[in-house]
Enzyme design. Structure first.
Site, mmCIF file in Angstrom:
data_model
loop_
_atom_site.group_PDB
_atom_site.id
_atom_site.type_symbol
_atom_site.label_atom_id
_atom_site.label_comp_id
_atom_site.label_asym_id
_atom_site.label_seq_id
_atom_site.Cartn_x
_atom_site.Cartn_y
_atom_site.Cartn_z
ATOM 1 N N CYS B 350 0.891 -1.157 0.000
ATOM 2 C CA CYS B 350 0.000 0.000 0.000
ATOM 3 C C CYS B 350 0.923 1.199 0.000
ATOM 4 O O CYS B 350 1.757 1.310 -0.894
ATOM 5 C CB CYS B 350 -0.953 -0.036 1.192
ATOM 6 S SG CYS B 350 -0.195 -0.452 2.759
ATOM 7 N N LYS B 392 1.759 -0.537 13.148
ATOM 8 C CA LYS B 392 2.041 0.399 14.225
ATOM 9 C C LYS B 392 0.954 0.364 15.304
ATOM 10 O O LYS B 392 0.150 1.288 15.422
ATOM 11 C CB LYS B 392 2.176 1.807 13.652
ATOM 12 C CG LYS B 392 3.249 1.879 12.565
ATOM 13 C CD LYS B 392 3.787 3.269 12.363
ATOM 14 C CE LYS B 392 2.735 4.256 11.961
ATOM 15 N NZ LYS B 392 3.247 5.628 11.947
ATOM 16 N N ARG B 396 -1.639 3.268 16.088
ATOM 17 C CA ARG B 396 -3.008 3.019 15.643
ATOM 18 C C ARG B 396 -3.967 2.933 16.820
ATOM 19 O O ARG B 396 -5.131 3.301 16.723
ATOM 20 C CB ARG B 396 -3.077 1.737 14.816
ATOM 21 C CG ARG B 396 -2.294 1.768 13.514
ATOM 22 C CD ARG B 396 -2.906 2.711 12.488
ATOM 23 N NE ARG B 396 -2.059 2.784 11.289
ATOM 24 C CZ ARG B 396 -1.281 3.811 11.007
ATOM 25 N NH1 ARG B 396 -1.241 4.860 11.811
ATOM 26 N NH2 ARG B 396 -0.531 3.814 9.908
#
Lengths: 738, 578
Positions: B350, B392, B396
């Site tokens: 991504c 993370k 997050r």
């Protein structure tokens, strides 16, 4: 004969391109010549017309390929037979004996579309000209969709089959043309006369007396309408309060009479009533109604609540409209259409309003249950003819309150009692005869099955029958063979079954009942009707032996007498008394706000562990009311989960059940050393789990290698995403890590 | 943890929780000669061994290794001595001595435990028994670093393990051990890392056991506005393609919507251009970024808490788009899995390769490999694809952070678990774990009770000594895993699961998202599962009864030779482990 139809020749769209070349056709012809194809015909079935070289597109395949074969139209069905179609040995084990995979009963046809020059047009009966479309799309009431191409058929044959199909399935016809008549004239009587002994048909005085006795109802069986002396709409026998005289019944030809449905153990009961004709003077009807209410209340002994359905539930036309919208969501022509409609799935569902109607019916039923169960108040359901939504509600209430109706025979008896004897106009509501001027068709009975399905999926262990049973029952409505669904009343049926001409010296016809399941399915397939999760009533016998043909005694759902305390889970006496006090104290206020009262019912019901043999209430929150996946998605290939679905757990349960049965047998054998009296249920063993689709048992796996469905056109739905979509995942570039 | 059954050792007050469990376990199991086993625990190997007890000297006995513990039992019965060590307790394994040393017990193993002990064993030289046991212990005690290796028989001539990141010098958000194409040298890797966002180079996540196709994960290439190219990166991707001989084109799945990928060029990122990567095809999977997901879940909360939206439930649900995002993530993973099954290697990325990429790789692995559908396998999956590859978690979730509006927060892992839940709904018999297992993981994602989800990546965890200072969630789950077992689980080893990513089948996970509503909670008891458990109990009752009858009837049975199944067969048949 190989001239391509107008659409086929010039079209560049794949939907009209066949993979079969002309050379192939010739080879096929040879094969067909070798293998004579005889349609499987039932007794009394006659072929009207047929066409060879019809191409049936295989739905599983997005590439628009197909199978060649013969399309037939008989007085019973539209059938497609192909040389390549499954022979007997590869036929799926769950098979309807009356119909093969590609058969469509004429009464099951919902809509036919013709495609010519790439335009899809709805075909309307009576307007068919000599021109025929190159492609035929048949949408069935059981939600199958067939695509046939007439492009390669001989012109003469194609024309004939098209006109034949349209004429026999889309145009008005008389009742005598319904296939059941020619079937019963021809079929050997032994085949048709078998009856399920456990199902009460409610055609005799005895059946009613038995039901009255079982529920300890304080009413009488009336034979005032014997030989339909008073009304053709009413059954010959029915149950009314003691105070209702034969004269009362005669007065308005049965209208305004409280018909007994069911008695609660507390003594209150459920009644239904048709509205009085409006032409009556107010004074007369008021006085009459007063007397009838007194009859119900047994002179004020037991309070009564009147539920007028016309004011609180949708009209029949709304029902029909809503269902038409709803069903459209499942009649899917192509994979593209499937994925496009997937984007707006939830809002489309909501827009159809069908789930909301189901919810309303269940909610109303809960209210009625509340009166009977908590307030011990009799309920009188009033509807214009008391034969539509009245049937839905009275049946639902009884299923929620009485575990007997959650057994298969009990459920069938209930349908006989409330729907068949109750005079639901099956013929008109299903519109089997295609008569336009008749009253609006409406899926009332289907609505009832939908509601039952909601209860079943929420409380699976409470029902002896399975989801498959309900689905098959809903399909049977469209098979024009069963007396159950072919008439508007018992009188209608009895007159129709009388010999047509006095000179024809023969006994009256004997139509099979839909409950004669062996007519449609063999034992093995029928074993799928049983719910393996069903919790049977606690058995007293320690040896765990099932006494056969045990009469179902009504279990006390909220016992308030000490005479029969529930052996496992129940209320304590004090608790019950307390509850009663609460209910009595709040009765008046509750009536002002019915939803509040149901809330209390729910709370008291949820406070104790769920007894599957006791009161059953539906959950009605948004997420709890669902789509009947098996019925509606079984034919949609994109929606099949390969080797998955809830059927996989059911399968595990079945395996365990058969294991327990083996053990039970073994224990029995060792401990008694005599012939056991346990009835061994046949356990269904289908294909291995991994080869099944989630729609099992309705579609079977084909040889094609499975490809996962990958959604297409997925972006549209998220079109209006906020500016957030353009943001970076991690705003603080570089600072995110360490 | 020296839970030898002699009382002297049991009084050891250094015992921690797990050792208490273990000693109770060993006491309970005393009458059985066999190794105690938890549900889901599988025996790996047995070996004759000598335990060099620091107190009693050498004790001959047998060691058994399961996927959960090391279990030693002395041959000597009086007094018998047992050791029961969950593998999670092991912190280090070393070989001692060898061919050059003298003496009978020269092939030694020294196991350092986290609970202040060292266990020393000696093995015979014959049959490479030490090597075997060393490798097995290493693999099962440290699944994190070795799950990569074990199923594939690596290294082979196509893929190799590299320690180029041993000190996190190549990429500080990657684990220390990486699997890369055999042909790529460590120098190549360093060159490639310069062209990948945050140095997250393409590395192997999974190898198809039959067709050898691989799932690679990485971050976006640093193409930028000027459309930069990097020969090393291009060659590296081609090496990946070549490693799997059948792949004509390497498929690169960019999880983002096309427009977002383009927009990323402005900040130096981008995607693999057609010109530069001629042997690759690029597919965008249209999954939105962390901000969109965060807002979507917020909307969902609005319609379910405190009251569930009544009148327009379905359209409200649709307007949150939560299930639609779930659908897109699942659809992406299905495409990856399908590509792999047909023998093509894929690269998934991504932007940074730690959110959507982790979702896609782990979900497609869950579809492809039944191992990850087991209790242990799933732990390995989360540990590997999420924890060690630097999702993370800290940012997050915002552990211990007061800044509730931090734009870095996003329910990406929750969304992943939701996707897994959707799969368990569609394949109710394919997963060894149940709903409670998934909910427990999510609860402890926030709880900070365990070290499992703390910090953003391995390098930080190392420097914060997470392994030494905290307990793993998995040890808690594994110590009571009976609670988390799906009773319907049926082992099917080689089946690929393709869920249907259609709204018709996706449901809101009511028992998780609306569990605070008492009315809804009541509805969520699964009657089917309850009933099944009752039936299991009934079966056991019958089995017991049958056993009793068998004992009382044994002479009778001998006469009854024509019974359909001999009782032992019957009993044997029905004792399928559940």
């Amino acid at each position: 004969m190989l001239s391509l139809g107008s659409g086929g020749g010039k079209s560049t769209k794949p939907s009209f391109v066949s993979y079969v070349t002309l050379e192939d056709m010739k080879i096929k012809e040879k094969e067909e010549g070798l293998r004579s194809k005889h349609p499987y015909l039932l007794p009394g079935e006659v072929v009207f017309c047929s066409a060879n070289h019809v191409l049936k597109y295989t739905q599983e395949d997005a590439s628009q390929r197909g199978v060649y074969g013969t399309l037939l139209c008989t007085n019973f069905k539209i059938a497609f037979i192909s040389g390549e179609s499954a022979s007997q040995e590869t036929a799926p084990p769950f098979r309807n004996k009356l119909l093969s995979e590609n058969d469509i009963p004429l009464t099951c046809v919902d809509h036919i579309y013709g495609v010519s020059d790439e335009k899809k047009k709805l075909i309307i009966g009576g307007q068919v000209k000599s021109k025929y479309p190159s492609k035929l799309i048949i949408q069935c009431k059981d939600l199958r969709v067939f695509h046939f191409s007439l492009t390669y058929a001989k012109e003469e044959e194609a024309k004939k089959i098209f006109q034949g199909i349209v004429h026999h399935s889309l145009e008005p016809k008389s009742l005598k043309c319904v296939f059941a008549f020619s079937y019963c004239e021809t079929a050997s009587p032994s085949q048709a006369s078998r009856k399920s002994s456990l199902t009460l048909m409610f055609e005799t005085k005895e059946d009613w007396s038995m039901e009255l006795g079982r529920t300890k109802g304080n009413c009488k069986v009336s034979s005032a309408n014997e030989d339909y002396a008073i009304s053709e709409k009413l059954p010959q026998f029915f149950v009314v309060p003691f105070a209702v005289s034969d004269d009362d019944i005669l007065r308005f030809l049965g209208k305004g009479i409280p018909f007994w449905c069911w008695s609660h153990h507390s003594g209150c009961a459920l009644f239904k009533m048709a509205c009085l004709p409006t032409i009556q003077e107010d004074g007369i009807s008021q006085k009459y109604m007063h007397r009838m209410l007194d009859a119900v209340t047994q002179d004020q002994l037991c309070p009564v609540k009147i539920e007028d359905l016309s004011s609180c539930l949708p009209a029949l036309q709304d029902l029909q409209l809503s269902y038409n919208k709803f069903k459209q969501l499942f009649l899917i022509d192509s994979t593209t259409e499937f994925w496009v409609s997937d984007m707006k799935w939830f809002s489309s569902l909501e827009n159809s309003g069908w789930l909301e109607i189901i919810r309303q019916c269940l909610m109303k039923a809960v209210e009625i249950v509340d009166y009977l169960e908590s307030a011990h108040t009799s309920v009188l359901i009033v509807e214009e003819h008391c034969s539509d939504l009245c049937c839905v509600l009275s049946s639902l209430v009884q299923i929620m309150l009485d575990p007997y109706y959650r057994t298969r025979s009990g459920f069938q008896s209930l349908i006989q009692k409330e729907w068949v004897a109750g005079g639901h106009s099956f013929l008109d509501r299903c519109n089997h005869l295609y008569q336009k001027e008749k009253e609006a068709p409406a899926p009332v009975f289907l609505l009832f099955l939908e509601c039952v399905w909601q209860l079943l999926q929420q409380h699976a262990p409470a029902f002896q029958f399975s989801e498959t049973y309900l689905t098959v029952l809903s399909d049977s409505i469209n098979i024009p063979l069963f007396s159950t669904f072919l008439f508007n009343s018992q009188h209608h049926r009895d007159t129709a079954m009388k010999p047509g001409h006095p000179e024809a010296q023969r006994s009256p016809l004997n139509f099979p009942s839909v409950w004669d399941w062996s007519l449609q399915f063999d034992c093995k397939a029928q074993s799928l009707f049983t719910n393996p999760l069903y919790v049977e009533k606690p058995i007293q016998d320690k040896a765990l032996r099932k006494t056969s043909h045990q009469k179902h005694q009504r279990q006390l759902s909220l016992p308030n007498t000490l005479s029969k305390p529930s052996p496992r889970k129940g209320f304590f006496k004090e608790e019950t008394d307390n509850l009663k006090k609460i209910f009595l104290g709040k009765r008046i206020s509750k009536w002002l706000n019915p939803t509040e009262s149901s809330k209390e019912l729910y709370e008291s019901w949820q406070r104790k562990p769920l007894d599957y043999q006791g009161l059953l209430l539906p959950y009605l929150d948004g997420p709890a009311v669902r789509v009947w996946m098996q019925r509606y998605l079984r034919w949609v290939p994109e929606a099949q989960i390969f080797g998955g679905g809830s059927i996989t757990t059911v399968n595990r349960v079945l395996e365990l059940a058969s294991e327990i049965q083996d053990l039970q047998k073994e224990v029995e054998r060792r401990s008694c050393r005599m012939n056991s009296s346990i009835e061994w249920k046949q356990v269904y063993s289908g294909p291995p789990l991994s080869a099944r689709l989630s729609s099992f048992p309705f579609t079977t796996t084909h040889a094609w290698s499975f490809k996962p469905a990958i959604p297409s056109s997925i972006r549209q739905g998220l079109g209006s995403v906020s500016s957030l979509a353009d943001k970076e995942d991690d705003d603080s570039q570089g600072s995110g890590v360490l | 943890m020296a839970s030898a059954s002699t009382p002297a050792y049991n009084s050891n007050n250094l015992e921690n929780n797990s050792s208490k469990n273990a000693s109770r376990e060993s006491l309970r199991m005393e009458p059985l000669v066999d190794v105690p086993q938890l549900p889901g625990e599988e025996r790996i190997t047995d070996k004759d061994i000598i335990y060099i007890c620091p107190f009693n000297g050498a004790v001959k006995g047998k060691v058994s290794i399961t996927n959960y513990r090391l279990f030693f039992k002395s041959f000597e019965v009086d007094p018998a001595m047992t050791l029961d060590v969950p593998l999670g307790v092991i912190s280090r394994i070393e070989k001692m001595g060898g061919a050059s040393s003298r003496g009978e017990n020269s092939y030694g193993l020294d196991i350092t435990c986290k609970d202040m002990r060292n266990l020393r064993f000696a093995l015979k030289q014959e049959g490479h028994s030490r090597r075997d046991i060393f490798e097995l212990l290493f693999r099962y005690a440290f699944p994190l670093s070795h799950s990569l290796v074990s199923p594939f028989g690596l290294p082979n001539n196509k893929w190799r393990i590299t320690f180029v990141n041993e000190q996190y010098e190549l990429c500080d958000t990657y684990p220390t051990v990486l699997m890369v194409p055999f042909k790529a040298t460590d120098e190549d890797l360093r060159k490639v890392s310069a062209f990948r966002s945050r140095n997250r180079i393409p590395v192997v996540s999974w190898i198809h056991p039959v067709n050898q196709a691989v799932i690679m994960r990485c971050s976006q290439p640093l193409v930028g506005m000027s459309g930069k190219r990097n020969k090393d990166d291009e060659r590296y991707l081609d090496t990946i393609r070549e490693a799997n001989g059948q792949t004509a084109k390497l498929t690169i799945y960019d999880a983002r919507p096309n427009v977002n990928a383009v927009a990323n060029k402005a900040t130096g990122g981008g995607y693999e251009g057609e010109d530069a990567y001629q042997n690759a095809e690029l597919v965008f999977l249209d999954i939105h970024n962390i901000h969109v997901m965060r807002e979507s879940l917020k909307k969902l909360k609005d319609i379910v808490y405190p009251q569930v939206e009544e009148t327009h439930w379905l359209s409200s649900l649709e307007s949150t788009h939560w299930l639609e995002h779930i659908k897109l993530v699942l659809a992406g993973a299905i495409q990856v899995a399908d590509k792999l099954s047909s023998g093509n290697s894929v690269v998934v990325h991504c932007s940074d390769g730690w959110d959507r990429t982790a979702q896609l790789t782990s979900l497609s692995m869950l579809m492809l490999d039944s191992y990850y559908r087991t209790m242990t396998g799933f732990q390995v999956l989360v540990q590997k694809e999420w924890i060690s590859f630097g999702h993370k978690f800290s940012s997050r979730i915002g552990h211990g952070d007061k800044n509730h509006a931090d734009a870095d927060r996003s329910p990406i892992f929750v969304q992943f678990i939701d996707c897994v839940w959707q799969m368990t709904k569609q394949f109710p018999t394919a997963f060894e774990f149940n709903e409670l297992f998934l909910m427990t993981i999510l609860d402890n994602l926030y709880s900070c009770r365990f070290g499992t989800f703390l910090y953003n990546c391995e390098s930080v965890r190392d420097s914060m000594e997470v392994k030494e200072k905290t307990v793993s969630l998995w040890s808690m789950i594994n110590s009571e895993n009976g609670k988390y077992i799906n009773p319907f689980y049926t082992k099917e080893s080689s089946r690929v699961l393709y869920p249907v990513a259609s709204m018709r089948h996706l449901e809101l996970w009511v028992s998780y998202y609306i569990r605070w509503n008492p009315r809804i909670r009541q509805q969520q008891q699964n009657p089917v599962e309850q009933r099944y458990m009752e039936m299991l109990a009934l079966r056991d009752q019958y089995l017991k009864k049958l056993e009793e009858l068998q004992i009382s009837d044994s002479p009778h049975i001998a006469n009854n030779s024509n019974s359909p199944a001999s009782p032992t067969q019957l009993v044997h048949h029905v004792q399928t482990p559940l």
